[in-house]
Design a protein around this motif. Sequence first.
Motif, PDB file in Angstrom:
ATOM      1  N   ALA A  82       6.356 -14.694  -1.542  1.00 34.60           N
ATOM      2  CA  ALA A  82       5.097 -13.970  -1.767  1.00 34.60           C
ATOM      3  C   ALA A  82       5.332 -12.824  -2.738  1.00 34.60           C
ATOM      4  O   ALA A  82       6.295 -12.084  -2.625  1.00 34.60           O
ATOM      5  N   ARG A  83       4.456 -12.680  -3.692  1.00 33.63           N
ATOM      6  CA  ARG A  83       4.527 -11.574  -4.647  1.00 33.63           C
ATOM      7  C   ARG A  83       3.239 -10.771  -4.663  1.00 33.63           C
ATOM      8  O   ARG A  83       3.181  -9.682  -5.208  1.00 33.63           O
ATOM      9  N   ARG A  84       2.200 -11.328  -4.064  1.00 27.96           N
ATOM     10  CA  ARG A  84       0.910 -10.642  -4.000  1.00 27.96           C
ATOM     11  C   ARG A  84       0.531 -10.480  -2.535  1.00 27.96           C
ATOM     12  O   ARG A  84       0.594 -11.413  -1.752  1.00 27.96           O
ATOM     13  N   LEU A  85       0.142  -9.273  -2.175  1.00 31.86           N
ATOM     14  CA  LEU A  85      -0.262  -8.945  -0.818  1.00 31.86           C
ATOM     15  C   LEU A  85      -1.740  -8.584  -0.831  1.00 31.86           C
ATOM     16  O   LEU A  85      -2.160  -7.686  -1.555  1.00 31.86           O
ATOM     17  N   VAL A  86      -2.524  -9.315  -0.047  1.00 27.63           N
ATOM     18  CA  VAL A  86      -3.941  -8.989   0.132  1.00 27.63           C
ATOM     19  C   VAL A  86      -4.062  -8.432   1.537  1.00 27.63           C
ATOM     20  O   VAL A  86      -3.784  -9.121   2.517  1.00 27.63           O
ATOM     21  N   LEU A  87      -4.472  -7.177   1.626  1.00 20.45           N
ATOM     22  CA  LEU A  87      -4.441  -6.447   2.885  1.00 20.45           C
ATOM     23  C   LEU A  87      -5.845  -6.071   3.336  1.00 20.45           C
ATOM     24  O   LEU A  87      -6.598  -5.433   2.607  1.00 20.45           O
ATOM     25  N   HIS A 101       4.772   3.397   3.842  1.00 20.34           N
ATOM     26  CA  HIS A 101       6.151   3.065   3.489  1.00 20.34           C
ATOM     27  C   HIS A 101       6.371   1.578   3.203  1.00 20.34           C
ATOM     28  O   HIS A 101       6.937   1.249   2.157  1.00 20.34           O
ATOM     29  N   PRO A 102       5.930   0.658   4.067  1.00 17.17           N
ATOM     30  CA  PRO A 102       6.154  -0.750   3.734  1.00 17.17           C
ATOM     31  C   PRO A 102       5.353  -1.202   2.510  1.00 17.17           C
ATOM     32  O   PRO A 102       5.816  -2.053   1.745  1.00 17.17           O
ATOM     33  N   LEU A 103       4.179  -0.613   2.298  1.00 13.36           N
ATOM     34  CA  LEU A 103       3.389  -0.971   1.124  1.00 13.36           C
ATOM     35  C   LEU A 103       4.053  -0.463  -0.150  1.00 13.36           C
ATOM     36  O   LEU A 103       4.094  -1.158  -1.166  1.00 13.36           O
ATOM     37  N   ASP A 104       4.578   0.762  -0.093  1.00 13.59           N
ATOM     38  CA  ASP A 104       5.284   1.314  -1.241  1.00 13.59           C
ATOM     39  C   ASP A 104       6.526   0.477  -1.562  1.00 13.59           C
ATOM     40  O   ASP A 104       6.809   0.184  -2.718  1.00 13.59           O
ATOM     41  N   ARG A 105       7.235   0.070  -0.541  1.00 11.73           N
ATOM     42  CA  ARG A 105       8.429  -0.761  -0.758  1.00 11.73           C
ATOM     43  C   ARG A 105       8.048  -2.089  -1.404  1.00 11.73           C
ATOM     44  O   ARG A 105       8.728  -2.571  -2.297  1.00 11.73           O
ATOM     45  N   GLY A 110       8.455  -5.113  -6.831  1.00  7.80           N
ATOM     46  CA  GLY A 110       7.779  -5.970  -7.789  1.00  7.80           C
ATOM     47  C   GLY A 110       6.538  -6.678  -7.296  1.00  7.80           C
ATOM     48  O   GLY A 110       5.954  -7.480  -8.028  1.00  7.80           O
ATOM     49  N   GLY A 111       6.094  -6.382  -6.090  1.00  7.40           N
ATOM     50  CA  GLY A 111       4.895  -7.025  -5.563  1.00  7.40           C
ATOM     51  C   GLY A 111       3.635  -6.273  -5.938  1.00  7.40           C
ATOM     52  O   GLY A 111       3.681  -5.124  -6.371  1.00  7.40           O
ATOM     53  N   GLN A 112       2.519  -6.944  -5.782  1.00  6.65           N
ATOM     54  CA  GLN A 112       1.209  -6.339  -6.017  1.00  6.65           C
ATOM     55  C   GLN A 112       0.483  -6.233  -4.685  1.00  6.65           C
ATOM     56  O   GLN A 112       0.614  -7.114  -3.840  1.00  6.65           O
ATOM     57  N   VAL A 113      -0.280  -5.170  -4.531  1.00 12.59           N
ATOM     58  CA  VAL A 113      -1.076  -4.977  -3.318  1.00 12.59           C
ATOM     59  C   VAL A 113      -2.535  -4.875  -3.707  1.00 12.59           C
ATOM     60  O   VAL A 113      -2.895  -4.134  -4.624  1.00 12.59           O
ATOM     61  N   GLU A 114      -3.352  -5.633  -3.006  1.00 12.42           N
ATOM     62  CA  GLU A 114      -4.797  -5.564  -3.180  1.00 12.42           C
ATOM     63  C   GLU A 114      -5.407  -5.266  -1.816  1.00 12.42           C
ATOM     64  O   GLU A 114      -5.121  -5.959  -0.842  1.00 12.42           O
ATOM     65  N   LEU A 115      -6.198  -4.216  -1.743  1.00 12.61           N
ATOM     66  CA  LEU A 115      -6.873  -3.871  -0.493  1.00 12.61           C
ATOM     67  C   LEU A 115      -8.210  -4.585  -0.459  1.00 12.61           C
ATOM     68  O   LEU A 115      -9.103  -4.285  -1.251  1.00 12.61           O
ATOM     69  N   ALA A 116      -8.347  -5.542   0.456  1.00 13.04           N
ATOM     70  CA  ALA A 116      -9.581  -6.311   0.575  1.00 13.04           C
ATOM     71  C   ALA A 116     -10.656  -5.503   1.274  1.00 13.04           C
ATOM     72  O   ALA A 116     -11.830  -5.578   0.920  1.00 13.04           O
ATOM     73  N   SER A 140       0.094   6.763  -3.882  1.00 15.08           N
ATOM     74  CA  SER A 140      -0.540   5.468  -3.689  1.00 15.08           C
ATOM     75  C   SER A 140      -0.474   4.713  -5.003  1.00 15.08           C
ATOM     76  O   SER A 140      -1.050   5.126  -5.996  1.00 15.08           O
ATOM     77  N   ARG A 141       0.302   3.618  -5.013  1.00 13.99           N
ATOM     78  CA  ARG A 141       0.461   2.850  -6.253  1.00 13.99           C
ATOM     79  C   ARG A 141      -0.163   1.476  -6.105  1.00 13.99           C
ATOM     80  O   ARG A 141       0.309   0.510  -6.650  1.00 13.99           O
ATOM     81  N   PHE A 142      -1.203   1.389  -5.339  1.00 12.16           N
ATOM     82  CA  PHE A 142      -1.872   0.111  -5.169  1.00 12.16           C
ATOM     83  C   PHE A 142      -3.358   0.320  -5.274  1.00 12.16           C
ATOM     84  O   PHE A 142      -3.873   1.415  -5.090  1.00 12.16           O
ATOM     85  N   SER A 143      -4.070  -0.752  -5.592  1.00 11.23           N
ATOM     86  CA  SER A 143      -5.510  -0.652  -5.836  1.00 11.23           C
ATOM     87  C   SER A 143      -6.258  -0.544  -4.517  1.00 11.23           C
ATOM     88  O   SER A 143      -5.790  -0.966  -3.485  1.00 11.23           O
TER      89      SER A 143
END
Length: 144
Positions: A82-87, A101-105, A110-116, A140-143
């Motif tokens: 998995a390289r993309r996380l939809v949360l 912390h786990p989201l930042d890691r 190299g993963g991407q985080v998207e907050l649904a 916060s480095r995720f959308s």
Amino acid sequence: MHTPIHAPTHAPVNAPADAPAEAAAPPGSLAALTAEPGTDPLPRIRASLRDGVLAVSLAGEFDHYTAAPLRGLLADGAARGARRLVLDTARVTFCDSALLHPLDRWVREGGQVELAATSRAVRLLLSVAARAPRDLCLRSRFSG
């Protein structure tokens, strides 16, 4: 193929089974400020992995102890490609920096985080993290 990933969500139990239920969070506490009325504090995690996308839904309260299964789940998802996380955090009633912390890691690796979807508690946490000086807190480095 749709592969479910299950993570244990055991929270530490300090009181005996016959002990009275805990009262609501004290007025003015962080938990009381971010908790939404009528919600269940038991942390729950549901996840599935498909085509390199790890979809995770969180509910309940997340702190240092209850976020541990999420850390393991994300590590397992990354190991499975998995390289993309939809949360989806719409049902998170309380969270502290242990959720960041786990989201930042995930992002640092190299993963991407998207907050649904986000709850009030998560929006508050992300807002505070975004305003904190870099040397004091994770940004916060995720959308969202």
